[in-house]
Design a protein around this motif. Structure first.
Motif, PDB file in Angstrom:
ATOM      1  N   LEU A 227       0.934  -1.048  -0.063  1.00  0.00           N
ATOM      2  CA  LEU A 227      -0.119  -0.012  -0.056  1.00  0.00           C
ATOM      3  C   LEU A 227       0.787   1.228  -0.064  1.00  0.00           C
ATOM      4  O   LEU A 227       1.765   1.197   0.676  1.00  0.00           O
ATOM      5  CB  LEU A 227      -0.790  -0.225   1.091  1.00  0.00           C
ATOM      6  CG  LEU A 227      -2.051  -0.933   1.308  1.00  0.00           C
ATOM      7  CD1 LEU A 227      -2.495  -1.066   2.807  1.00  0.00           C
ATOM      8  CD2 LEU A 227      -2.996  -0.522   0.407  1.00  0.00           C
TER       9      LEU A 227
ATOM     10  N   MET B 284       0.444   5.306   0.851  1.00  0.00           N
ATOM     11  CA  MET B 284      -0.516   6.435   1.588  1.00  0.00           C
ATOM     12  C   MET B 284       0.446   7.708   1.999  1.00  0.00           C
ATOM     13  O   MET B 284       1.713   7.577   1.635  1.00  0.00           O
ATOM     14  CB  MET B 284      -1.074   5.778   2.565  1.00  0.00           C
ATOM     15  CG  MET B 284      -1.960   4.733   2.560  1.00  0.00           C
ATOM     16  SD  MET B 284      -2.896   4.097   3.698  1.00  0.00           S
ATOM     17  CE  MET B 284      -4.012   5.449   4.321  1.00  0.00           C
TER      18      MET B 284
ATOM     19  N   LEU C 140      -8.379   0.529   6.983  1.00  0.00           N
ATOM     20  CA  LEU C 140      -8.769   1.234   5.819  1.00  0.00           C
ATOM     21  C   LEU C 140     -10.218   1.312   5.694  1.00  0.00           C
ATOM     22  O   LEU C 140     -10.801   2.103   4.498  1.00  0.00           O
ATOM     23  CB  LEU C 140      -8.097   0.444   4.484  1.00  0.00           C
ATOM     24  CG  LEU C 140      -6.588   0.589   4.284  1.00  0.00           C
ATOM     25  CD1 LEU C 140      -6.221  -0.395   3.132  1.00  0.00           C
ATOM     26  CD2 LEU C 140      -6.115   1.819   4.188  1.00  0.00           C
TER      27      LEU C 140
ATOM     28  N   VAL D 298      -9.532   3.110  -2.079  1.00  0.00           N
ATOM     29  CA  VAL D 298      -8.248   2.432  -2.355  1.00  0.00           C
ATOM     30  C   VAL D 298      -8.176   2.105  -3.952  1.00  0.00           C
ATOM     31  O   VAL D 298      -9.142   1.643  -4.486  1.00  0.00           O
ATOM     32  CB  VAL D 298      -8.077   1.125  -1.632  1.00  0.00           C
ATOM     33  CG1 VAL D 298      -6.507   0.575  -2.151  1.00  0.00           C
ATOM     34  CG2 VAL D 298      -7.803   1.395  -0.210  1.00  0.00           C
TER      35      VAL D 298
ATOM     36  N   ALA E 119      -8.454  -6.771  -3.894  1.00  0.00           N
ATOM     37  CA  ALA E 119      -9.470  -5.846  -3.353  1.00  0.00           C
ATOM     38  C   ALA E 119     -10.778  -6.064  -3.302  1.00  0.00           C
ATOM     39  O   ALA E 119     -11.707  -5.738  -2.549  1.00  0.00           O
ATOM     40  CB  ALA E 119      -8.938  -4.406  -4.006  1.00  0.00           C
TER      41      ALA E 119
ATOM     42  N   ALA F 263      -5.472   5.649  -0.740  1.00  0.00           N
ATOM     43  CA  ALA F 263      -4.191   4.819  -0.765  1.00  0.00           C
ATOM     44  C   ALA F 263      -4.447   4.046  -1.952  1.00  0.00           C
ATOM     45  O   ALA F 263      -5.604   4.157  -2.946  1.00  0.00           O
ATOM     46  CB  ALA F 263      -4.500   3.592   0.300  1.00  0.00           C
ATOM     47  N   THR F 264      -3.322   3.270  -2.649  1.00  0.00           N
ATOM     48  CA  THR F 264      -3.323   2.409  -3.671  1.00  0.00           C
ATOM     49  C   THR F 264      -2.618   1.278  -3.424  1.00  0.00           C
ATOM     50  O   THR F 264      -1.724   1.285  -2.668  1.00  0.00           O
ATOM     51  CB  THR F 264      -2.544   3.265  -4.885  1.00  0.00           C
ATOM     52  OG1 THR F 264      -2.913   2.491  -6.197  1.00  0.00           O
ATOM     53  CG2 THR F 264      -1.175   3.537  -4.791  1.00  0.00           C
ATOM     54  N   LEU F 265      -2.907   0.155  -3.875  1.00  0.00           N
ATOM     55  CA  LEU F 265      -2.464  -0.912  -3.624  1.00  0.00           C
ATOM     56  C   LEU F 265      -1.836  -1.604  -5.085  1.00  0.00           C
ATOM     57  O   LEU F 265      -2.604  -1.744  -5.914  1.00  0.00           O
ATOM     58  CB  LEU F 265      -3.628  -2.099  -3.223  1.00  0.00           C
ATOM     59  CG  LEU F 265      -2.963  -3.564  -3.250  1.00  0.00           C
ATOM     60  CD1 LEU F 265      -1.910  -3.839  -2.164  1.00  0.00           C
ATOM     61  CD2 LEU F 265      -4.151  -4.508  -2.619  1.00  0.00           C
TER      62      LEU F 265
END
Length: 258
Positions: A114, A116, A129, A134, A146, A177-179
């Motif tokens: 992740l 952030m 989260l 996300v 996800a 956030a990004t995964l």
């Protein structure tokens, strides 16, 4: 007139033979929007680790390859309808994908992570989260994870056509956030001006059910011959040092994994 017609036919046959001789032995699909693995240079050419490894593999196999660029979510469909013969685009070898395509042995293996705002604390993503947005790349392993895990935990999943689009929205505050792949986040975002003030947070994501055993080259189901040629070429590049030479242009560590 018959002689002229005959000469014309011969010329056409020779031209057709020449065109056929110039055709590629293999067409390889790639998404050129995933730095440092694949990206466009200022002059519009494809570059990156995936691209260079692919060219080295083709040279090792002594075949002529043609790169076919398109969006990530269209790569497997193009493989199935024979628009390409292989996909070399940081595609994880997962049980779900193995239902529809075959893979070579891995050519690298890195975990998901992740990204952030720096200072964010994520101990349990499914708890910490909740209520946040996300971003993931559509049709990626991160999208599937996800969709199965985050969405059920009350986390809003926002899907993008490319990971770069997710980075842009993260930088602008439209998502929390990004995964994504840890290397892609580090090299494609955190080291850029847009990535200032952001950091990798939380645990590694490496559940084999979703993320598999590394990135491999996808081929059509049952095309064992092409898969074996690529796998043997990967082993050869690892053995003769070419893999390490290319890797050194993009990374300061061995991304092949265990």
């Amino acid at each position: 007139m018959k002689k002229i017609a005959l000469l014309g036919a011969l010329a056409l046959t020779a031209f057709s033979a020449m065109v056929q001789a110039e055709e590629a032995d293999l067409r390889i699909g790639i998404e050129a929007a995933y730095p440092p693995f694949a990206f466009k240079t200022p002059d519009g050419k494809i570059s990156g680790f995936d691209y260079e490894i692919g060219n080295a593999l083709c040279e090792q196999m002594q075949v002529k390859c043609e790169w076919v660029e398109q969006a990530f979510d269209g790569l497997i469909p193009s493989l199935k309808v024979r628009k390409v013969d292989a996909v070399l685009s940081s595609m994880s070898i997962t049980p779900d994908r193995l239902k529809s395509v075959d893979f070579t042995k891995k050519y690298y293996h890195t975990p998901g992570k992740l990204a952030m705002k720096a200072g964010s604390v994520i101990n349990d993503p499914l708890v910490d989260l909740k209520g946040k947005k996300v971003g993931v790349q559509r049709a990626s392993t991160y999208d599937r994870y996800a969709s199965d895990k985050f969405a059920e935990a009350g986390i809003e999943v926002v899907r993008y056509g490319s990971q770069n689009e997710a980075f842009l929205d993260l930088a602008s505050g439209r998502i929390d956030a990004t995964l994504a792949d840890v290397v892609n986040i580090g090299e494609g975002f955190l080291k850029t001006d847009s990535g200032k003030g952001f950091a990798l947070v939380g645990p590694d994501f490496n559940d084999q059910k979703y993320f598999g055993n590394g990135a491999g080259i996808a081929v059509r189901k049952g095309d064992a011959a092409t898969a074996e040629k690529f796998s043997n070429a990967i082993a050869a590049l690892r053995s003769n040092g070419k893999y390490q030479e290319i890797q050194g242009k993009y990374f300061t560590y061995d991304i092949y994994g265990q």
